[in-house]
Design a protein around this motif. Structure first.
Motif, short mmCIF file in Angstrom:
data_model
loop_
_atom_site.label_atom_id
_atom_site.label_comp_id
_atom_site.label_asym_id
_atom_site.label_seq_id
_atom_site.Cartn_x
_atom_site.Cartn_y
_atom_site.Cartn_z
N ASN A 82 2.59 1.47 -3.61
CA ASN A 82 1.74 2.18 -4.51
C ASN A 82 1.22 3.72 -4.11
O ASN A 82 1.08 4.32 -5.09
CB ASN A 82 0.19 1.42 -4.39
CG ASN A 82 0.53 0.01 -4.90
OD1 ASN A 82 1.48 -0.31 -5.67
ND2 ASN A 82 -0.42 -0.88 -4.62
N ALA A 83 1.29 3.99 -3.02
CA ALA A 83 0.89 5.44 -2.62
C ALA A 83 2.27 6.49 -3.08
O ALA A 83 1.93 7.46 -3.34
CB ALA A 83 0.65 5.69 -0.94
N LEU A 115 0.61 -1.08 -0.08
CA LEU A 115 0.10 0.01 -0.05
C LEU A 115 0.78 1.28 -0.06
O LEU A 115 0.67 2.27 -0.77
CB LEU A 115 -0.91 0.23 0.96
CG LEU A 115 -2.09 1.04 1.30
CD1 LEU A 115 -2.88 1.17 0.10
CD2 LEU A 115 -2.64 1.08 2.74
N LEU A 116 1.96 1.39 0.69
CA LEU A 116 2.99 2.28 0.70
C LEU A 116 3.64 2.88 -0.60
O LEU A 116 3.89 3.72 -0.96
CB LEU A 116 3.84 2.33 2.02
CG LEU A 116 3.23 2.39 3.32
CD1 LEU A 116 4.31 2.13 4.50
CD2 LEU A 116 2.61 3.81 3.44
N ARG A 169 11.25 4.75 -2.62
CA ARG A 169 10.18 3.62 -2.75
C ARG A 169 11.25 2.54 -3.19
O ARG A 169 10.81 1.13 -2.76
CB ARG A 169 9.53 3.83 -3.89
CG ARG A 169 8.60 2.74 -4.19
CD ARG A 169 7.70 3.25 -5.42
NE ARG A 169 6.67 2.09 -5.74
CZ ARG A 169 7.15 1.14 -6.64
NH1 ARG A 169 8.22 1.00 -7.02
NH2 ARG A 169 5.93 0.12 -6.75
N VAL A 197 1.72 7.07 -6.65
CA VAL A 197 0.79 8.34 -6.79
C VAL A 197 1.39 9.65 -6.61
O VAL A 197 1.29 10.61 -7.30
CB VAL A 197 -0.48 8.12 -5.81
CG1 VAL A 197 -1.28 9.24 -6.01
CG2 VAL A 197 -1.07 6.84 -6.36
N VAL A 198 2.08 9.67 -5.38
CA VAL A 198 2.93 10.89 -5.06
C VAL A 198 3.96 11.50 -6.28
O VAL A 198 4.14 12.40 -6.64
CB VAL A 198 3.85 10.63 -3.94
CG1 VAL A 198 4.81 11.82 -3.50
CG2 VAL A 198 2.74 10.66 -2.69
#
Length: 53
Positions: A7-8, A4-5, A46, A11-12
């Motif tokens: 994937n976030a 989840l992090l 990431r 988006v960022v």
């Protein structure tokens, strides 16, 4: 949770690239440079912390 992090973070990065491209049309090149640098840092974080096995 790490997925989840990760994937976030994608988006960022996309938001930062979009903001940088928009800043280049203004032309506010200093802001665009900071946005591109920030996107690079998020990509590095990431790949090394969220996706690394």
């Amino acid at each position: 949770m790490r997925t989840l992090l990760a994937n976030a973070a994608i988006v960022v990065v996309l938001a930062l690239f979009g903001a940088a491209l928009y800043a280049m049309t203004l032309p506010d090149y200093a802001l665009a440079g900071v946005m591109f640098l920030s996107a690079s840092i998020v990509i590095y974080y990431r790949e090394n912390k969220l996706v690394a096995d």
